[in-house]
Write a protein that holds these residues in place. Structure first.
Motif, mmCIF file in Angstrom:
data_model
loop_
_atom_site.group_PDB
_atom_site.id
_atom_site.type_symbol
_atom_site.label_atom_id
_atom_site.label_comp_id
_atom_site.label_asym_id
_atom_site.label_seq_id
_atom_site.Cartn_x
_atom_site.Cartn_y
_atom_site.Cartn_z
ATOM 1 N N LEU A 18 2.872 -7.250 3.781
ATOM 2 C CA LEU A 18 1.887 -6.228 3.442
ATOM 3 C C LEU A 18 2.516 -4.846 3.602
ATOM 4 O O LEU A 18 2.995 -4.501 4.687
ATOM 5 N N GLY A 20 0.908 -1.936 3.305
ATOM 6 C CA GLY A 20 -0.004 -1.003 3.969
ATOM 7 C C GLY A 20 -0.301 0.208 3.118
ATOM 8 O O GLY A 20 0.004 0.260 1.924
ATOM 9 N N THR A 81 -10.821 -6.404 7.607
ATOM 10 C CA THR A 81 -9.796 -5.618 6.912
ATOM 11 C C THR A 81 -9.141 -4.549 7.780
ATOM 12 O O THR A 81 -7.951 -4.277 7.628
ATOM 13 N N SER A 84 -5.776 -5.266 10.054
ATOM 14 C CA SER A 84 -4.513 -5.342 9.308
ATOM 15 C C SER A 84 -4.098 -3.969 8.806
ATOM 16 O O SER A 84 -2.902 -3.651 8.742
ATOM 17 N N VAL A 87 -2.573 -2.310 11.894
ATOM 18 C CA VAL A 87 -1.252 -2.877 12.210
ATOM 19 C C VAL A 87 -0.205 -2.328 11.255
ATOM 20 O O VAL A 87 0.911 -1.975 11.652
ATOM 21 N N GLY A 88 -0.563 -2.248 9.960
ATOM 22 C CA GLY A 88 0.375 -1.704 8.982
ATOM 23 C C GLY A 88 0.717 -0.249 9.246
ATOM 24 O O GLY A 88 1.865 0.174 9.060
ATOM 25 N N TYR A 94 4.631 -5.335 7.291
ATOM 26 C CA TYR A 94 4.747 -6.446 8.241
ATOM 27 C C TYR A 94 4.422 -7.761 7.563
ATOM 28 O O TYR A 94 3.817 -7.805 6.501
ATOM 29 N N VAL A 96 2.798 -11.516 7.109
ATOM 30 C CA VAL A 96 1.555 -12.250 7.363
ATOM 31 C C VAL A 96 1.746 -13.685 6.897
ATOM 32 O O VAL A 96 2.094 -13.909 5.733
ATOM 33 N N CYS A 101 -3.240 -15.182 5.680
ATOM 34 C CA CYS A 101 -3.607 -14.374 4.505
ATOM 35 C C CYS A 101 -4.799 -15.002 3.775
ATOM 36 O O CYS A 101 -5.753 -14.308 3.411
ATOM 37 N N GLN A 104 -8.005 -14.523 5.834
ATOM 38 C CA GLN A 104 -8.541 -13.173 5.671
ATOM 39 C C GLN A 104 -9.219 -13.031 4.311
ATOM 40 O O GLN A 104 -10.311 -12.455 4.208
ATOM 41 N N PHE A 182 -4.429 -5.314 2.956
ATOM 42 C CA PHE A 182 -4.949 -6.611 3.359
ATOM 43 C C PHE A 182 -4.784 -7.566 2.189
ATOM 44 O O PHE A 182 -4.438 -7.168 1.072
ATOM 45 N N CYS A 183 -5.017 -8.846 2.433
ATOM 46 C CA CYS A 183 -4.848 -9.865 1.396
ATOM 47 C C CYS A 183 -6.052 -9.843 0.472
ATOM 48 O O CYS A 183 -7.125 -10.350 0.826
#
Length: 312
Positions: A18, A20, A81, A84, A87-88, A94, A96, A101, A104, A182-183
């Protein structure tokens, strides 16, 4: 024979990357602080609404029942959502795992479909309150409200099962980089190395049934409400009726404009930066603004909040 050997040599990817929202470290630090604050504020606002609706009997009405459901949904929705996204912003791009994925994606699709049908149910509630006031207690009795809310949640789950199963069954042979935070459906379809016509058809049909269907219900309700308001004898009555619906119209407009642009199309979306920007609108801004627009400006909710603060 050659076809089978070719497919046999394809390695199914086990994880996605991802990207981000931003790749600049300086920008990421600022955005992390902003979105973390928005996330915590969203959870606080919606938890407050749920607490007030559950703990004050004067709020045990159909309108507040649906608002309580919407606040529960928003807390779940933003928690699918936002982590993630954070985190990004904290680590940069990063990895996943594939299963994470798809998980999510499943919850995201389920919640967004549930929100569509809940918004339509809330429009029907306002229609009954304004256009059929004498029959309102019967039309929106507790069994009906529970049925509408239950159907919204269950319908979202069923649609999500179908869509997620189709997307998870596709082959992803590489590259495995998702230009998103996010996925989401469109970025995953863009990465598939197999024919995605059937999956896009399922995605498109579900968008017609859920997004367009619930939007048409909301539009029909508000057209009828508008006609009823225009025929009210006094300006005070028209103003009061309009004030009860204006907030819902604002939220419906913002939510549907963003989601329909992204999801109600059968083709893949290439403008992923625009996709990410619009995703921020309905995954971050809308859950944060809904409690303020719907409830915290409402006199009954404000009175309940004051009584809670004073311990009475």
């Amino acid at each position: 024979m050659e076809r089978s050997l070719e497919l046999g040599n394809v390695t199914r990817i086990q994880e996605f990357v991802l990207l981000g929202l931003s790749t600049s470290p300086e920008t990421r630090e600022i955005l992390f602080a902003i979105f973390l604050t928005l996330y915590l504020l969203t959870l606080l606002e919606n938890a407050l609404i749920v607490f007030l609706v559950c703990s004050h009997t004067e709020l045990h009405k159909p309108m507040y029942f649906f608002l309580g459901n919407l606040s529960c949904l928003e807390m779940c929705y933003v928690s699918v959502t936002m982590p993630s996204l954070l985190v990004g912003l904290w680590t940069g791009p990063y990895h996943v795992p594939f299963t994470a994925c798809m998980t999510q994606l499943f919850f995201f699709i389920s919640l967004i479909c549930t929100e569509c049908t809940l918004l339509a149910s809330m429009a029907c509630d306002r229609y009954a309150a304004i256009c059929r006031p004498l029959h309102y207690p019967l039309l929106m009795r507790p069994q009906v409200c529970l049925g509408l809310a239950g159907t919204s949640w269950l319908g979202g789950l069923l649609v999500s099962v179908a869509k997620t199963a189709c997307i998870a069954s596709l082959s992803y042979c590489g590259p495995n980089v998702l230009n998103h935070f996010f996925c989401d459906v469109s970025p995953l379809l863009n990465l598939s190395c197999t024919h995605v016509a059937l999956t896009e058809l399922v995605d498109f049909l579900s968008a017609i049934v859920i997004l367009w269907g619930s939007l048409l219900v909301a539009i029909a309700s508000y057209v009828a409400i508008g006609r009823a308001v225009l025929h009210m004898p006094s300006a005070a009555a028209r103003c009061k009726a309009f004030s009860t619906c204006a907030s819902h119209l604002v939220v419906v407009g913002i939510f549907y404009l963003a989601t329909l642009f992204i999801y109600a199309r059968p083709s893949r979306i290439e403008a992923m930066d625009l996709n990410k920007l619009l995703s921020v609108v309905y995954t971050v801004a809308t859950p944060m603004c809904n409690p303020v627009i719907y409830c915290l400006r409402n006199r009954e909710v404000q009175a309940a909040f004051r009584r809670t603060l004073h311990g009475s």
